[in-house]
Each structure stands twice: as C-alpha cells, then as structure tokens.
Design a protein around this motif. Sequence first.
Motif, PDB file in Angstrom:
ATOM      1  N   TYR A 247      35.073  20.787  13.944  1.00 19.21           N
ATOM      2  CA  TYR A 247      35.653  19.942  14.988  1.00 19.21           C
ATOM      3  C   TYR A 247      36.880  20.623  15.581  1.00 19.21           C
ATOM      4  CZ  TYR A 247      38.011  15.753  16.916  1.00 19.21           C
ATOM      5  OH  TYR A 247      38.642  14.835  17.724  1.00 19.21           O
ATOM      6  N   LEU A 248      36.946  20.636  16.904  1.00 19.35           N
ATOM      7  CA  LEU A 248      38.084  21.195  17.627  1.00 19.35           C
ATOM      8  C   LEU A 248      38.678  20.095  18.498  1.00 19.35           C
ATOM      9  CD1 LEU A 248      39.687  23.798  18.371  1.00 19.35           C
ATOM     10  CD2 LEU A 248      38.023  24.171  20.201  1.00 19.35           C
ATOM     11  N   PRO A 249      39.900  19.589  18.196  1.00 19.49           N
ATOM     12  CA  PRO A 249      40.466  18.458  18.933  1.00 19.49           C
ATOM     13  C   PRO A 249      40.550  18.715  20.439  1.00 19.49           C
ATOM     14  CG  PRO A 249      41.748  18.906  16.956  1.00 19.49           C
ATOM     15  CD  PRO A 249      40.792  20.050  17.108  1.00 19.49           C
ATOM     16  N   PHE A 250      40.268  17.656  21.200  1.00 23.16           N
ATOM     17  CA  PHE A 250      40.317  17.747  22.660  1.00 23.16           C
ATOM     18  C   PHE A 250      41.312  16.761  23.256  1.00 23.16           C
ATOM     19  CE2 PHE A 250      38.456  15.528  26.455  1.00 23.16           C
ATOM     20  CZ  PHE A 250      38.951  16.405  27.403  1.00 23.16           C
ATOM     21  N   SER A 251      41.233  15.476  22.869  1.00 21.93           N
ATOM     22  CA  SER A 251      42.070  14.478  23.537  1.00 21.93           C
ATOM     23  C   SER A 251      42.558  13.397  22.588  1.00 21.93           C
ATOM     24  CB  SER A 251      41.292  13.815  24.674  1.00 21.93           C
ATOM     25  OG  SER A 251      42.055  12.787  25.273  1.00 21.93           O
TER      26      SER A 251
ATOM     27  N   ARG B 222      28.982  32.507  13.157  1.00 24.52           N
ATOM     28  CA  ARG B 222      28.293  33.633  13.802  1.00 24.52           C
ATOM     29  C   ARG B 222      29.028  34.093  15.056  1.00 24.52           C
ATOM     30  NH1 ARG B 222      24.059  31.056  14.550  1.00 24.52           N
ATOM     31  NH2 ARG B 222      24.167  30.656  16.793  1.00 24.52           N
ATOM     32  N   GLN B 223      29.610  33.149  15.764  1.00 15.96           N
ATOM     33  CA  GLN B 223      30.280  33.448  17.039  1.00 15.96           C
ATOM     34  C   GLN B 223      31.762  33.084  16.937  1.00 15.96           C
ATOM     35  OE1 GLN B 223      29.027  34.975  19.503  1.00 15.96           O
ATOM     36  NE2 GLN B 223      26.825  34.669  19.540  1.00 15.96           N
ATOM     37  N   SER B 224      32.406  33.507  15.860  1.00 23.79           N
ATOM     38  CA  SER B 224      33.807  33.126  15.637  1.00 23.79           C
ATOM     39  C   SER B 224      34.718  33.637  16.752  1.00 23.79           C
ATOM     40  CB  SER B 224      34.280  33.622  14.274  1.00 23.79           C
ATOM     41  OG  SER B 224      34.168  35.033  14.195  1.00 23.79           O
ATOM     42  N   GLU B 225      34.492  34.859  17.215  1.00 22.84           N
ATOM     43  CA  GLU B 225      35.340  35.399  18.286  1.00 22.84           C
ATOM     44  C   GLU B 225      35.098  34.655  19.598  1.00 22.84           C
ATOM     45  OE1 GLU B 225      34.972  39.599  18.655  1.00 22.84           O
ATOM     46  OE2 GLU B 225      35.656  40.011  16.614  1.00 22.84           O
ATOM     47  N   THR B 226      33.849  34.297  19.837  1.00 30.83           N
ATOM     48  CA  THR B 226      33.519  33.555  21.055  1.00 30.83           C
ATOM     49  C   THR B 226      34.165  32.176  21.031  1.00 30.83           C
ATOM     50  OG1 THR B 226      31.395  34.707  21.175  1.00 30.83           O
ATOM     51  CG2 THR B 226      31.620  32.703  22.481  1.00 30.83           C
ATOM     52  N   LEU B 227      34.080  31.501  19.889  1.00 29.98           N
ATOM     53  CA  LEU B 227      34.693  30.177  19.772  1.00 29.98           C
ATOM     54  C   LEU B 227      36.209  30.276  19.879  1.00 29.98           C
ATOM     55  CD1 LEU B 227      34.285  27.200  19.420  1.00 29.98           C
ATOM     56  CD2 LEU B 227      34.161  27.522  16.948  1.00 29.98           C
ATOM     57  N   ALA B 228      36.789  31.327  19.315  1.00 31.86           N
ATOM     58  CA  ALA B 228      38.236  31.530  19.436  1.00 31.86           C
ATOM     59  C   ALA B 228      38.627  31.721  20.901  1.00 31.86           C
ATOM     60  CB  ALA B 228      38.674  32.722  18.607  1.00 31.86           C
ATOM     61  N   ALA B 229      37.814  32.462  21.648  1.00 28.17           N
ATOM     62  CA  ALA B 229      38.090  32.669  23.066  1.00 28.17           C
ATOM     63  C   ALA B 229      37.998  31.359  23.837  1.00 28.17           C
ATOM     64  CB  ALA B 229      37.116  33.690  23.641  1.00 28.17           C
ATOM     65  N   PHE B 230      37.003  30.535  23.489  1.00 31.14           N
ATOM     66  CA  PHE B 230      36.867  29.233  24.147  1.00 31.14           C
ATOM     67  C   PHE B 230      38.060  28.337  23.831  1.00 31.14           C
ATOM     68  CE2 PHE B 230      35.609  24.762  23.745  1.00 31.14           C
ATOM     69  CZ  PHE B 230      35.247  24.496  25.060  1.00 31.14           C
ATOM     70  N   ALA B 231      38.452  28.279  22.548  1.00 37.25           N
ATOM     71  CA  ALA B 231      39.584  27.445  22.157  1.00 37.25           C
ATOM     72  C   ALA B 231      40.864  27.886  22.863  1.00 37.25           C
ATOM     73  CB  ALA B 231      39.768  27.497  20.640  1.00 37.25           C
ATOM     74  N   LYS B 232      41.050  29.183  22.974  1.00 41.31           N
ATOM     75  CA  LYS B 232      42.231  29.704  23.669  1.00 41.31           C
ATOM     76  C   LYS B 232      42.190  29.325  25.145  1.00 41.31           C
ATOM     77  CE  LYS B 232      44.729  34.017  24.592  1.00 41.31           C
ATOM     78  NZ  LYS B 232      44.751  35.492  24.355  1.00 41.31           N
TER      79      LYS B 232
ATOM     80  N   GLY C   6      37.137  21.197   5.534  1.00 48.08           N
ATOM     81  CA  GLY C   6      36.424  22.120   6.409  1.00 48.08           C
ATOM     82  C   GLY C   6      35.955  21.527   7.713  1.00 48.08           C
ATOM     83  N   LEU C   7      36.330  20.263   7.998  1.00 43.76           N
ATOM     84  CA  LEU C   7      35.891  19.654   9.249  1.00 43.76           C
ATOM     85  C   LEU C   7      36.593  20.290  10.444  1.00 43.76           C
ATOM     86  CD1 LEU C   7      34.370  17.514  10.878  1.00 43.76           C
ATOM     87  CD2 LEU C   7      36.254  15.929  10.410  1.00 43.76           C
ATOM     88  N   TYR C   8      37.907  20.437  10.344  1.00 43.30           N
ATOM     89  CA  TYR C   8      38.653  21.044  11.450  1.00 43.30           C
ATOM     90  C   TYR C   8      38.412  22.554  11.459  1.00 43.30           C
ATOM     91  CZ  TYR C   8      41.127  16.738  12.532  1.00 43.30           C
ATOM     92  OH  TYR C   8      41.432  15.454  12.918  1.00 43.30           O
ATOM     93  N   TRP C   9      38.128  23.065  12.644  1.00 40.41           N
ATOM     94  CA  TRP C   9      37.828  24.497  12.756  1.00 40.41           C
ATOM     95  C   TRP C   9      39.033  25.330  12.321  1.00 40.41           C
ATOM     96  CZ3 TRP C   9      39.233  28.024  17.048  1.00 40.41           C
ATOM     97  CH2 TRP C   9      38.627  29.287  16.896  1.00 40.41           C
ATOM     98  N   ALA C  10      38.815  26.213  11.364  1.00 33.51           N
ATOM     99  CA  ALA C  10      39.912  26.992  10.782  1.00 33.51           C
ATOM    100  C   ALA C  10      40.572  27.901  11.806  1.00 33.51           C
ATOM    101  CB  ALA C  10      39.402  27.816   9.602  1.00 33.51           C
ATOM    102  N   GLY C  11      39.831  28.359  12.791  1.00 29.12           N
ATOM    103  CA  GLY C  11      40.395  29.266  13.783  1.00 29.12           C
ATOM    104  C   GLY C  11      41.491  28.646  14.617  1.00 29.12           C
ATOM    105  N   ALA C  12      41.553  27.291  14.627  1.00 34.05           N
ATOM    106  CA  ALA C  12      42.587  26.625  15.421  1.00 34.05           C
ATOM    107  C   ALA C  12      43.980  26.902  14.897  1.00 34.05           C
ATOM    108  CB  ALA C  12      42.343  25.118  15.442  1.00 34.05           C
TER     109      ALA C  12
END
Length: 335
Positions: free
Chosen positions: A104-108, A233-243, A326-332
Amino acid sequence: MLTRRSLLAVTGGAALAALSSRGAGALAPPVIRLSILQFGSAAWELAAMSALGRVGAGGFALELRRAANNDAGRLAFLAGAVDGVVSDLLWAARLKVEGRDLVYLPFSCGEGAVVVPAGSRLRRLEDLAGARLGVAGGPLDKSWLLLQAHARKAAGIDLAQAAKVAFGAPPLLAAKLEQGELDAALLYWTFAARVEAKGFTRLIAMDDVVAGFGIAPPPALVGYVFEGAFARRQSETLAAFAKAAASTRAALAGSGAEAEAGWAAARPVMQAPDDATFAALRRGFIAGIPQRPPEAERAAAARLLELLAAEGGATLLGPLRTLPEGLYWAGARGL
C-alpha cells in the motif's frame, strides 16, 4: 492546456500516458497498469503528473483502466488485469491478513464532513438529535462508525437512535440535501466540497472527529494498492512512480506556473461546472495530501484501525484486528 499526453493519462483502456520525447528506437519505459475511478481524485493527480512531465521522462509509463465504481476496479485488480488499484486501506489490510500478497502506498488523507444548509438551526453535534441525517455508504461506513463513537464520547448521544438516518449514495444524498429533504448529510469530501461551493456549511468535519480521538491529521485511508510480486519485480519502477506522485502533489499544492499547468490538466476530469466548485475541490485535494513520515503514518492508521475494530468488529473487518506487517510499501521510507 490539455496536451495529448495528459489526455491519454485519463482516457483509460489500453492508452499509454507516457509517450515521451525519446526517439523511435529507444527502449520503451516499464509500464504500470492502474485501475482508477473514472472521475476520482487520483485521476486528477495522474492527469497533472503526465502534463508536468513526470511520466515517461520519470522512467515509467502508465496504462490506465477507468472503472465505473470501486467494486469494478477491485475486481480488475484481483483478476490480475492491472498491477495496482486506487482503493481503501482497510480493504487492502483485510486482504493482506487473508493471505493476499500486496503493498500500500498512501495517496490521500481527505475525509468527509457533516454538511448543513446555510443558516441551518443545526449548529452543534447535539442538534442532530431528531434531524433527518443522510449518511453516505451503509451502516458500516467507517466515517459513520467514527461519527457515532465521537457523538457518544463528546455529546453523550446515540446518533443511530437519536437521528432519523437515511443511507444512500453520495450524489443522491447531496441532491436530497439541496432539495431540503434532509437536514444534514455525512458526505465524502469531494461531495461535501461540491455542496459547500453552493453555500452549504460544515457542521463537523471528519478531520475533527478523528482528532477527537487523539489522531491529527487523519491517516491516508485511500492509496495505491499494488501486487507484492509486482512491487518486488519492478521496485525501481514503483519507486519512480512514488517519487513522481509526491512531486506532482507538491506542485499542485504550490503556486505559480507549474501549479496552474497541473490544475489545468486535472480540471477536465474533475467535473467542476464552475470556478467555485473547482476552487473547493482544489482546496480539498491539497488539504488531503499526506504529510507524515511513513512510520508515523502507519502508527496513526493502526490507532484508527483499533477504533474501527471496536465499533465495527468482525462484520466490518473480518479477521483484521491490527495492521499487518509489510502492508506499507517499504520503498516509501526513502521518499
């Protein structure tokens, strides 16, 4: 101006929102397939993200599937038709507890409000006793559960018994409120903002309800939910999206040319028929931008979950009692 790229960001289907300026022979960026509500506030963010150049150049592309309602979006996600969906924290947490691998990646943090007509006799929570009160969702809607708990704590009243409660869809309740068939309505924040633009006022905001339990501001109960396998699998892609998402929100919350360009791209999908409605929705979106560090966000959500578990129990939460690890995405943590 709404460019072709920003238009593609909100049209859904198989449209890719990241037609970047790379040459024809360049490798296409990794694609994130997302299900979003057709006119939900995430669609505003993604339209702005594309218009401001955060897509494509940011190292990812977006394929958006527009859903007519939350259930349709969740079904697409569960069926594997998309990598992620904009959805509810409690839904994601319950699936996690039941064994679904997701993050999960918080939005609002945007929350609703009890709204009344201008000049209403209803001025305090106690005044809702005997009033015709519309409640968006059903008896187990989280805002309704929290409002009842707050009314018992702060005013000593049982709203479910004291008020004349009618449950319904937010657009219907907003219309009934405008027509004078309801004295007050508990609406989600976007619908509350729309009627406020027409002169209605807040009797109490859900932010204040949650603050009454020592949680301020409220945690983000809406976020981007991704399959865990995709996130690994797409950790860098998800990090780019989160950023890109964080950068887009910062731009929309700011001022100047970039903010105006972002909101100009978002406005066509906001269903704002006039400037007053647009301004109210813009303020509400900005007020709902998460501000806490990830660990503090998780702690606030865990506390709110305790309150909801006490109110709704297994009927609302099933086996969920605490936020799963582990629910919250660690990359955040690195944002």
